[in-house]
Write a protein that holds these residues in place. Structure first.
Motif, PDB file in Angstrom:
ATOM      1  N   HIS A 124       7.725 -10.786  -2.197  1.00 65.21           N
ATOM      2  CA  HIS A 124       8.067 -12.201  -2.121  1.00 65.21           C
ATOM      3  C   HIS A 124       8.537 -12.475  -0.697  1.00 65.21           C
ATOM      4  O   HIS A 124       9.718 -12.341  -0.378  1.00 65.21           O
ATOM      5  N   ASN A 125       7.598 -12.816   0.150  1.00 63.61           N
ATOM      6  CA  ASN A 125       7.867 -13.063   1.572  1.00 63.61           C
ATOM      7  C   ASN A 125       8.449 -11.832   2.259  1.00 63.61           C
ATOM      8  O   ASN A 125       9.328 -11.945   3.124  1.00 63.61           O
ATOM      9  N   GLY A 126       7.976 -10.653   1.883  1.00 65.87           N
ATOM     10  CA  GLY A 126       8.451  -9.414   2.473  1.00 65.87           C
ATOM     11  C   GLY A 126       7.309  -8.497   2.870  1.00 65.87           C
ATOM     12  O   GLY A 126       6.130  -8.833   2.695  1.00 65.87           O
ATOM     13  N   PRO A 127       7.618  -7.317   3.428  1.00 69.74           N
ATOM     14  CA  PRO A 127       6.581  -6.405   3.913  1.00 69.74           C
ATOM     15  C   PRO A 127       5.682  -5.904   2.786  1.00 69.74           C
ATOM     16  O   PRO A 127       6.100  -5.780   1.631  1.00 69.74           O
ATOM     17  N   LEU A 128       4.442  -5.597   3.146  1.00 69.65           N
ATOM     18  CA  LEU A 128       3.480  -5.041   2.196  1.00 69.65           C
ATOM     19  C   LEU A 128       4.020  -3.745   1.603  1.00 69.65           C
ATOM     20  O   LEU A 128       4.465  -2.852   2.336  1.00 69.65           O
ATOM     21  N   ARG A 129       3.957  -3.629   0.294  1.00 74.08           N
ATOM     22  CA  ARG A 129       4.282  -2.392  -0.415  1.00 74.08           C
ATOM     23  C   ARG A 129       3.056  -2.002  -1.232  1.00 74.08           C
ATOM     24  O   ARG A 129       2.730  -2.643  -2.249  1.00 74.08           O
ATOM     25  N   TYR A 130       2.375  -0.974  -0.780  1.00 73.00           N
ATOM     26  CA  TYR A 130       1.086  -0.588  -1.349  1.00 73.00           C
ATOM     27  C   TYR A 130       0.935   0.920  -1.312  1.00 73.00           C
ATOM     28  O   TYR A 130       1.323   1.570  -0.332  1.00 73.00           O
ATOM     29  N   ALA A 131       0.398   1.486  -2.394  1.00 74.70           N
ATOM     30  CA  ALA A 131       0.094   2.915  -2.455  1.00 74.70           C
ATOM     31  C   ALA A 131      -1.108   3.102  -3.368  1.00 74.70           C
ATOM     32  O   ALA A 131      -1.434   2.229  -4.182  1.00 74.70           O
ATOM     33  N   ARG A 132      -1.760   4.259  -3.248  1.00 76.24           N
ATOM     34  CA  ARG A 132      -2.909   4.539  -4.107  1.00 76.24           C
ATOM     35  C   ARG A 132      -2.776   5.932  -4.711  1.00 76.24           C
ATOM     36  O   ARG A 132      -2.009   6.774  -4.241  1.00 76.24           O
ATOM     37  N   GLY A 133      -3.535   6.139  -5.784  1.00 76.67           N
ATOM     38  CA  GLY A 133      -3.476   7.402  -6.492  1.00 76.67           C
ATOM     39  C   GLY A 133      -3.867   8.574  -5.612  1.00 76.67           C
ATOM     40  O   GLY A 133      -4.672   8.453  -4.687  1.00 76.67           O
ATOM     41  N   THR A 134      -3.281   9.727  -5.917  1.00 80.95           N
ATOM     42  CA  THR A 134      -3.541  10.924  -5.116  1.00 80.95           C
ATOM     43  C   THR A 134      -4.918  11.516  -5.377  1.00 80.95           C
ATOM     44  O   THR A 134      -5.396  12.343  -4.595  1.00 80.95           O
ATOM     45  N   ALA A 135      -5.559  11.105  -6.479  1.00 76.70           N
ATOM     46  CA  ALA A 135      -6.912  11.581  -6.810  1.00 76.70           C
ATOM     47  C   ALA A 135      -7.500  10.628  -7.838  1.00 76.70           C
ATOM     48  O   ALA A 135      -6.762   9.880  -8.501  1.00 76.70           O
ATOM     49  N   PRO A 136      -8.824  10.599  -8.008  1.00 77.82           N
ATOM     50  CA  PRO A 136      -9.405   9.769  -9.064  1.00 77.82           C
ATOM     51  C   PRO A 136      -8.807  10.112 -10.426  1.00 77.82           C
ATOM     52  O   PRO A 136      -8.692  11.279 -10.799  1.00 77.82           O
ATOM     53  N   GLY A 137      -8.375   9.094 -11.142  1.00 77.63           N
ATOM     54  CA  GLY A 137      -7.790   9.275 -12.454  1.00 77.63           C
ATOM     55  C   GLY A 137      -6.321   9.624 -12.458  1.00 77.63           C
ATOM     56  O   GLY A 137      -5.696   9.650 -13.522  1.00 77.63           O
ATOM     57  N   ALA A 138      -5.731   9.889 -11.298  1.00 80.55           N
ATOM     58  CA  ALA A 138      -4.330  10.325 -11.238  1.00 80.55           C
ATOM     59  C   ALA A 138      -3.378   9.149 -11.378  1.00 80.55           C
ATOM     60  O   ALA A 138      -3.654   8.041 -10.905  1.00 80.55           O
ATOM     61  N   LEU A 139      -2.224   9.400 -12.013  1.00 82.23           N
ATOM     62  CA  LEU A 139      -1.138   8.429 -12.062  1.00 82.23           C
ATOM     63  C   LEU A 139      -0.120   8.660 -10.965  1.00 82.23           C
ATOM     64  O   LEU A 139       0.724   7.796 -10.717  1.00 82.23           O
ATOM     65  N   SER A 140      -0.155   9.792 -10.311  1.00 85.94           N
ATOM     66  CA  SER A 140       0.744  10.058  -9.183  1.00 85.94           C
ATOM     67  C   SER A 140       0.267   9.277  -7.970  1.00 85.94           C
ATOM     68  O   SER A 140      -0.934   9.184  -7.698  1.00 85.94           O
ATOM     69  N   LEU A 141       1.222   8.709  -7.230  1.00 90.07           N
ATOM     70  CA  LEU A 141       0.906   7.884  -6.072  1.00 90.07           C
ATOM     71  C   LEU A 141       1.237   8.618  -4.786  1.00 90.07           C
ATOM     72  O   LEU A 141       2.221   9.364  -4.710  1.00 90.07           O
ATOM     73  N   GLY A 142       0.433   8.352  -3.771  1.00 90.70           N
ATOM     74  CA  GLY A 142       0.702   8.883  -2.448  1.00 90.70           C
ATOM     75  C   GLY A 142       1.757   8.057  -1.740  1.00 90.70           C
ATOM     76  O   GLY A 142       2.428   7.212  -2.345  1.00 90.70           O
ATOM     77  N   PRO A 143       1.926   8.263  -0.443  1.00 95.04           N
ATOM     78  CA  PRO A 143       2.952   7.530   0.311  1.00 95.04           C
ATOM     79  C   PRO A 143       2.611   6.056   0.435  1.00 95.04           C
ATOM     80  O   PRO A 143       1.447   5.653   0.373  1.00 95.04           O
ATOM     81  N   GLN A 144       3.641   5.253   0.620  1.00 94.65           N
ATOM     82  CA  GLN A 144       3.437   3.839   0.903  1.00 94.65           C
ATOM     83  C   GLN A 144       2.705   3.713   2.232  1.00 94.65           C
ATOM     84  O   GLN A 144       3.001   4.424   3.194  1.00 94.65           O
ATOM     85  N   GLU A 145       1.713   2.804   2.324  1.00 92.40           N
ATOM     86  CA  GLU A 145       0.891   2.717   3.519  1.00 92.40           C
ATOM     87  C   GLU A 145       0.493   1.284   3.818  1.00 92.40           C
ATOM     88  O   GLU A 145       0.603   0.390   2.971  1.00 92.40           O
ATOM     89  N   ALA A 146       0.035   1.074   5.045  1.00 95.75           N
ATOM     90  CA  ALA A 146      -0.504  -0.217   5.443  1.00 95.75           C
ATOM     91  C   ALA A 146      -1.956  -0.321   4.986  1.00 95.75           C
ATOM     92  O   ALA A 146      -2.580   0.677   4.602  1.00 95.75           O
ATOM     93  N   MET A 147      -2.503  -1.523   5.031  1.00 99.02           N
ATOM     94  CA  MET A 147      -3.930  -1.717   4.808  1.00 99.02           C
ATOM     95  C   MET A 147      -4.636  -1.858   6.155  1.00 99.02           C
ATOM     96  O   MET A 147      -5.297  -0.935   6.623  1.00 99.02           O
ATOM     97  N   THR A 148      -4.471  -3.010   6.803  1.00 96.89           N
ATOM     98  CA  THR A 148      -5.034  -3.195   8.144  1.00 96.89           C
ATOM     99  C   THR A 148      -3.946  -3.153   9.208  1.00 96.89           C
ATOM    100  O   THR A 148      -4.251  -3.010  10.392  1.00 96.89           O
ATOM    101  N   GLY A 149      -2.683  -3.320   8.801  1.00 96.87           N
ATOM    102  CA  GLY A 149      -1.584  -3.348   9.757  1.00 96.87           C
ATOM    103  C   GLY A 149      -1.346  -4.703  10.383  1.00 96.87           C
ATOM    104  O   GLY A 149      -0.445  -4.855  11.205  1.00 96.87           O
ATOM    105  N   ARG A 150      -2.132  -5.717   9.982  1.00 95.94           N
ATOM    106  CA  ARG A 150      -1.979  -7.072  10.536  1.00 95.94           C
ATOM    107  C   ARG A 150      -1.560  -8.033   9.428  1.00 95.94           C
ATOM    108  O   ARG A 150      -2.082  -7.974   8.329  1.00 95.94           O
ATOM    109  N   GLY A 151      -0.644  -8.933   9.741  1.00 98.75           N
ATOM    110  CA  GLY A 151      -0.246  -9.951   8.778  1.00 98.75           C
ATOM    111  C   GLY A 151       0.325  -9.366   7.510  1.00 98.75           C
ATOM    112  O   GLY A 151       0.065  -9.890   6.416  1.00 98.75           O
ATOM    113  N   GLU A 152       1.122  -8.300   7.615  1.00 97.90           N
ATOM    114  CA  GLU A 152       1.650  -7.615   6.440  1.00 97.90           C
ATOM    115  C   GLU A 152       3.170  -7.628   6.394  1.00 97.90           C
ATOM    116  O   GLU A 152       3.786  -6.802   5.735  1.00 97.90           O
TER     117      GLU A 152
END
Length: 451
Positions: A124-152
């Motif tokens: 809500h008007n704050g920095p991007l918080r995004y992560a993706r699974g460590t492998a296909p089908g996994a529920l474990s998430l990797g580190p928080q990361e940027a997407m493009t690094g712009r407008g985030e």
């Protein structure tokens, strides 16, 4: 990880409540409810953050497995997975927390074409918080990361959409209420990279912002509808606008095929329905399309001089826009003010099925007039009506709004709704309420033929 087996089914209606014709007072015979409720676990319920309409998605199916996400009672992001049809869930509390006290900060998930889960949360008007699974089908998430690094740095309303080839689109607002722009990123599963498609698709010109919803049809056309807001006051919402993209979000056109010059502004946008400010027009829109790619938009507002906001469905028949007033509501309310509000009705979802000679449609909603139940208005002819209303669940759901498994609906015509009784105090408040059971409502939509 843990496994969760529900203790037993939630109380559901053995039959639907009498369905009332919206154009007449006579009741229809009671319709048998083919509804199943599958419990998941307890989740945060002191406000509506787990059950807001703009979650894309709360549930998502990929290759026979269904995923779910929600905040637990401590504000922790919890992920879950099951095989379709099963009652057992594999649950995985993640390493990530969110500010669940702000009802804007919902969790959105999607699975890409390679089977990897993507999660965005706490915005809500704050920095991007995004992560993706460590492998296909996994529920474990990797580190928080940027997407493009712009407008985030000032992100709100993150939403994922999956394209037919397995790529993902990520839409979000860059900026604040009354002064924000729509950003679109695209994810390539093969390279595992994000690309910026649009820095500023819907330009508020520093004076307004758009509240949108999107829909990807069977041809891969991306449909987008939105309302404009002139200030942080909800009462300044106005007009339903529309655009579509036939190339995955790169170029945009009107319903006539005329190409937009980007960015789209309030002055250049195609208006599907003219709605003035102070009409109790709510944020967001519900978006769908029929088998011919004709767009369908749903929302609610009141007519000029009227006192009662009504659910409305705005349909393009291939030539022009028409607005259908469902007209069954009887009580008024006001949306004036700031922040997440305690509203007696939910923002709706719209689903369209075009297997027959005329499109069938279902509007999913909650209304205080019907006891805050999970309700559906349906029609066997989207263009001409009439509409009927039925209740799917004979229990109050508090401030719940519908979100559903868009990919399962696209694949099989089954409706799986995220289900949880939640509460919402006015002006972004929270109530002293403990966690409540999270579940999935399963239903294969039907609609009785008209006499």
């Amino acid at each position: 990880m843990s496994r969760n087996r529900p203790a037993g089914p939630w109380p559901i209606a053995g039959a639907l409540a009498c369905a009332f014709m919206l154009c007449a007072c006579a009741g229809l015979p009671r319709q048998q409810a083919d509804v199943r409720i599958v419990e998941v676990a307890d989740g945060w319920a002191a406000n509506s953050v787990n059950a807001v309409v703009f979650r894309k998605n709360s549930l998502v199916t990929h290759e026979g497995s269904q995923y779910i996400a929600f905040y637990d009672g401590a504000g922790r992001v919890v992920l879950g997975k099951r095989r379709l049809g099963a009652r057992d869930w594999q649950l995985a509390p993640t390493q990530y927390l969110g500010n669940a006290r702000d009802a804007h900060n919902s969790i959105s998930i999607m699975v890409d074409g390679e089977g990897t889960l993507h999660v965005a949360w706490d915005h809500h008007n704050g920095p991007l918080r995004y992560a993706r699974g460590t492998a296909p089908g996994a529920l474990s998430l990797g580190p928080q990361e940027a997407m493009t690094g712009r407008g985030e740095r000032s992100v709100s309303y993150p939403e994922f959409y999956r394209m037919p080839q397995g790529d993902l689109l990520f839409l979000y607002r860059d900026g604040g209420s009354g002064r924000g722009n729509l950003v679109i990123n695209r994810y390539d599963p093969a390279s595992r990279t994000w690309q910026r498609l649009q820095d500023n698709l819907l330009n508020g010109e520093g004076r307004r912002n758009a509240y949108w919803q999107a829909f990807v049809d069977t041809a891969g056309t991306l449909h987008l509808s939105w309302v404009w807001r002139e200030s942080p006051d909800v009462a300044s919402n106005h007009d339903l606008a529309y655009a579509r993209s036939r190339d995955g979000g790169r170029t945009w056109e009107r319903s006539t095929g005329e190409r937009y010059q980007l960015p789209i502004t309030a002055g250049s946008a195609e208006v599907a329905a003219h709605v003035p400010q102070c009409s109790e027009l709510i944020n967001q829109t519900a978006m769908a399309a029929d088998r011919h790619g004709n767009p369908v938009i749903a929302s609610y507002w009141r007519d000029a001089g009227g006192a009662v906001p009504q659910y409305r469905v705005v349909v393009h028949d291939g030539k022009s826009w028409r607005t259908h007033d469902l007209g069954f509501r009887r009580t008024g309310f006001s949306l004036s003010g700031l922040g997440t509000k305690a509203i007696p009705i939910a923002r709706p979802q719209i689903l369209v099925e075009s297997a027959g000679t005329a499109p069938m449609a279902w509007l999913v909603f909650r209304d205080e007039e019907r006891g805050h139940k999970v309700s559906v208005a349906c029609t066997t002819d989207l263009h001409h009506g009439p509409w009927q209303v039925v209740d799917l669940l004979d229990r109050p759901m508090g401030a719940w709004e519908p979100s559903f498994d868009t990919e399962l609906w696209r694949q099989s015509g089954q409706l799986h709704l995220y289900l949880q009784t939640v509460h919402q105090a006015d002006a972004e408040g929270v109530l002293p309420t403990g966690p409540a059971k999270v579940g999935v409502l399963e239903w294969t939509p039907t609609c009785p033929s008209q006499p």
